[in-house]
Design an enzyme around this catalytic site. Structure first.
Site, PDB file in Angstrom:
ATOM      1  N   THR A  78      36.269  46.604  38.118  1.00 22.91           N
ATOM      2  CA  THR A  78      37.669  46.185  38.249  1.00 22.91           C
ATOM      3  C   THR A  78      38.111  45.446  36.984  1.00 22.91           C
ATOM      4  O   THR A  78      37.311  44.748  36.356  1.00 22.91           O
ATOM      5  CB  THR A  78      37.873  45.266  39.476  1.00 22.91           C
ATOM      6  OG1 THR A  78      39.162  44.628  39.378  1.00 22.91           O
ATOM      7  CG2 THR A  78      36.824  44.176  39.552  1.00 22.91           C
TER       8      THR A  78
ATOM      9  N   SER B  64      37.378  35.870  42.317  1.00 24.83           N
ATOM     10  CA  SER B  64      37.074  35.785  43.756  1.00 24.83           C
ATOM     11  C   SER B  64      35.613  36.181  43.941  1.00 24.83           C
ATOM     12  O   SER B  64      34.994  36.748  43.037  1.00 24.83           O
ATOM     13  CB  SER B  64      37.955  36.744  44.570  1.00 24.83           C
ATOM     14  OG  SER B  64      37.508  38.084  44.409  1.00 24.83           O
TER      15      SER B  64
ATOM     16  N   TYR C 165      34.622  38.559  45.680  1.00 24.08           N
ATOM     17  CA  TYR C 165      34.607  40.012  45.497  1.00 24.08           C
ATOM     18  C   TYR C 165      34.531  40.389  44.015  1.00 24.08           C
ATOM     19  O   TYR C 165      33.667  41.166  43.606  1.00 24.08           O
ATOM     20  CB  TYR C 165      35.848  40.656  46.135  1.00 24.08           C
ATOM     21  CG  TYR C 165      36.224  41.934  45.441  1.00 24.08           C
ATOM     22  CD1 TYR C 165      35.430  43.082  45.573  1.00 24.08           C
ATOM     23  CD2 TYR C 165      37.322  41.990  44.581  1.00 24.08           C
ATOM     24  CE1 TYR C 165      35.743  44.241  44.887  1.00 24.08           C
ATOM     25  CE2 TYR C 165      37.632  43.147  43.902  1.00 24.08           C
ATOM     26  CZ  TYR C 165      36.847  44.269  44.055  1.00 24.08           C
ATOM     27  OH  TYR C 165      37.144  45.407  43.362  1.00 24.08           O
ATOM     28  N   HIS C 166      35.459  39.854  43.215  1.00 21.61           N
ATOM     29  CA  HIS C 166      35.458  40.220  41.794  1.00 21.61           C
ATOM     30  C   HIS C 166      34.124  39.867  41.140  1.00 21.61           C
ATOM     31  O   HIS C 166      33.646  40.576  40.252  1.00 21.61           O
ATOM     32  CB  HIS C 166      36.606  39.518  41.062  1.00 21.61           C
ATOM     33  CG  HIS C 166      37.975  40.034  41.416  1.00 21.61           C
ATOM     34  ND1 HIS C 166      38.773  39.411  42.335  1.00 21.61           N
ATOM     35  CD2 HIS C 166      38.667  41.122  40.990  1.00 21.61           C
ATOM     36  CE1 HIS C 166      39.928  40.084  42.446  1.00 21.61           C
ATOM     37  NE2 HIS C 166      39.885  41.134  41.646  1.00 21.61           N
TER      38      HIS C 166
ATOM     39  N   LYS D  20      31.488  42.599  41.214  1.00 19.22           N
ATOM     40  CA  LYS D  20      31.628  43.667  40.217  1.00 19.22           C
ATOM     41  C   LYS D  20      31.022  43.221  38.883  1.00 19.22           C
ATOM     42  O   LYS D  20      30.480  44.033  38.132  1.00 19.22           O
ATOM     43  CB  LYS D  20      33.101  44.033  40.039  1.00 19.22           C
ATOM     44  CG  LYS D  20      33.782  44.584  41.290  1.00 19.22           C
ATOM     45  CD  LYS D  20      33.322  46.005  41.624  1.00 19.22           C
ATOM     46  CE  LYS D  20      34.251  46.654  42.644  1.00 19.22           C
ATOM     47  NZ  LYS D  20      33.851  48.029  42.999  1.00 19.22           N
TER      48      LYS D  20
END
Lengths: 397, 397
Positions: free
Chosen positions: B144, B179, B181-182, B185
């Site tokens: 991302t 976050s 989530y980020h 990645k």
């Protein structure tokens, strides 16, 4: 101050707990005893006989009059983590409690997955416990110099000022770690940095070099306080392992040309660095990174020093150059900064003949306990699987 | 070529599978159907009615005459991953199969831990399957643009040439994800880079921007092929969500000043970028990074465009500026490079009035399905917990 030492039964954690207790701090050890389990799994054991955690703590009480509390449990168990944080409410948490062997993480898929899950999720639980229960608590987290790899530029302490296309910013130093273990420390660093930015908690990330030695003034006060001394292929680190090899007449196993250069430090400086970080906490919301080592050495240079020191003790040591089982640069630039801890007052114990003598003497004292079967390395980076014993050599962290 | 699409039942995965099948490739979808489960957990559903995976595949067979195979299972299950890799032996694996919502990862500790465990360990299993079973297989991994954060320098594609104290090196671009989530990645990127360096596997890491739109030429061929259209606070992304808000007469929810700038792309470009990466693989051992977006927009700028497009359709849309539940810079420099995919032949679909018309019309067609309860956001970055409904607004990835 009240300090909780996660991993306080381990090689660095135990002498740190004693040092802080001796300095008058209120110490709680939290440990799953996993390190002792990995010895059982690998058929290895500490060169020095070590007592159970309870016996060690009891011996320390007898010797020093100081109480250390112990909590046995796993950081993957959120209920346990929240409970110990609630009950003890530490001002600082010192976090050594990770699987710290690069070769162990490279044995196979299961060990890689275990290491990443154990280290990353365990640290996430610690972050959430601080955020939700003790938001002002200072997280002192052990990283590794291995996070940086060997870039062709000077290594700064965590951050680097970059000028690019006419603009500037201070950004996290780029990371090129060399094993699934080292990767976990990089993942942790990003997670902790985010938690500080987002929640306003505070943390010191100590990128530690390779530790040598085993004795501190506190450990030396009673044989029951003895610290671990790992010399096997998976958990043994380079200088300690060389000393055992010299004493048992095994050639010192240098892989490749031995030109690999790394930052190193005496375990007496490890314990002092932790204390300096604890008594000089960062501001609320600050994420700071210190490079925790005192000198740089090449692997071959270390081997030569051990050979010379052995000679003075009448031991005729030799060196074997073996194929390198790790994927790493043969020749590389290496210049890493390490001024932040000196600025806080660290007075380094530089590597000396007397330290080498002491290590060689400890190895000689316990030579009957050496298992030669666990010196010849078994893990190769390229295949991600245990090799036949007697293949090639790797070296601890 | 033979391609395996991990997460091929999802918002990006499904149209990618159809596009590649339509282009004559041999496609296998691997999916745990977890995304449908998260809808159940959150009480949300796609604005557009979507068919079961089996029904979609059957519809595609009827419409196109092409066969797509499906394998339902979880990447955390090594036995499953190894088995599908053994049986299908793909030349490329396209990996969308991660929990991809930043707000979902910020709900609480359990969701943060789930997201990091699911994404990082799932990807580790894919890496080991390639290494052990199909070492020449090309891993096309979705990253991302959020990995980079918003540095005050130009964002390059994965790597940056740094000059420092008179020396130079090309190093991984520093990451400042926003976050849990980020962060996954970023962790994946480091793990994949290491696997390429150490094992000699090859990978393309696609740092994708925020995707908008829902229709591709293949999806449009039959209502049973419809793609997801998420508009809720947790999985809905900004432009799609604005269109639904406009149609139901809900103010467009912009948080902070709306000056946050991000890279974005049309879903028709997502599917084409994947194909370009697949048919132009990197060399054995190469880890390459492409920034996969076509234009940069500010959030307020997007809202203004949706208001204008709505006006032309007779819809009187308005904007609400709400406190920002995320921790991010209000005003920041943003200039990210994205030339690698253009060099491979990408012809972008730039954001146009006709695309906005099409999205608004899809929203209008299905407005009876809109649940207003799931538009008002519930997750706040600072507290790491679900907020009361109707508090403030967040936006998908």
């Amino acid at each position: 101050m009240k300090l909780m030492i996660l991993g306080g039964d381990g090689y660095c954690g135990w002498p740190t707990a004693l040092h802080l207790s001796d300095a008058g701090h209120d110490v709680v050890i939290v440990d799953s005893l996993a390190r002792r389990g990995w010895d059982i799994e690998l058929g290895t054991s500490s060169l020095t006989p070590i007592q159970s955690l309870n016996s060690r703590i009891e011996a320390w009480r007898e010797v020093s009059g100081q109480e250390i509390e112990a909590e046995v449990g796993d950081l993957l168990d959120w209920g346990f983590v929240a409970d110990v944080m609630q009950r003890h409410r530490p001002e600082a948490v010192v976090h050594f409690a990770e699987q710290r062997s690069a070769p162990y993480s490279m044995i196979d898929r299961e060990h890689a997955v275990f290491t990443q899950h154990n280290n990353v999720i365990g640290t996430l639980n610690v972050l959430f416990a601080i955020h939700e229960i003790m938001p002002e608590c200072h997280l002192i987290k052990l990283g590794t110099m291995g996070e940086y790899g060997t870039p062709n530029i000077d290594i700064e302490e965590g951050f680097i000022e970059i000028e690019h296309n006419g603009r500037r910013d201070r950004l996290p130093f780029p990371k090129q770690p060399g094993s699934f273990y080292h990767l976990t420390k990089v993942h942790d660093s990003h997670n902790i940095d985010f938690a500080c930015r987002t929640w306003g908690i505070r943390s010191t990330d100590l990128n530690q070099g390779i530790v040598y030695g085993t004795v501190t003034p506190q450990v030396a006060r009673d044989p029951r306080l003895a610290n671990r001394f790992d010399y096997d292929d998976v958990f043994g680190t380079v200088l300690n392992r060389f000393c055992v090899q010299a004493v048992i007449g095994h050639p010192l196993t240098v892989y490749g040309t031995g030109s690999q250069t790394r930052g190193m430090l005496d375990i007496r400086d490890t314990v002092r660095c932790i204390e300096l970080a604890a008594v000089n906490p960062p501001a609320i919301g600050e994420y700071r990174v210190f490079n925790q080592f005192t000198e740089q050495f090449g692997v071959r240079q270390l081997a030569d020093m051990v050979v010379a020191a052995s000679g003075k003790l009448g031991i005729d040591a030799s060196i074997d150059y073996l194929p390198n089982p790790r994927t790493e640069a043969k020749e590389h630039y290496y210049n890493a900064k390490h001024t932040a801890l000196l600025d806080l007052g660290l007075e380094p114990h530089y590597l000396s003949d007397s330290l080498l003598d002491s290590l060689l003497n400890i190895a000689a004292e316990h030579r009957v306990r050496v298992d030669e079967q666990v010196i010849a390395p078994r893990v190769d980076w390229r295949y991600g699987a245990m090799m036949e014993r007697d293949a090639v050599a790797v070296g601890g962290e």
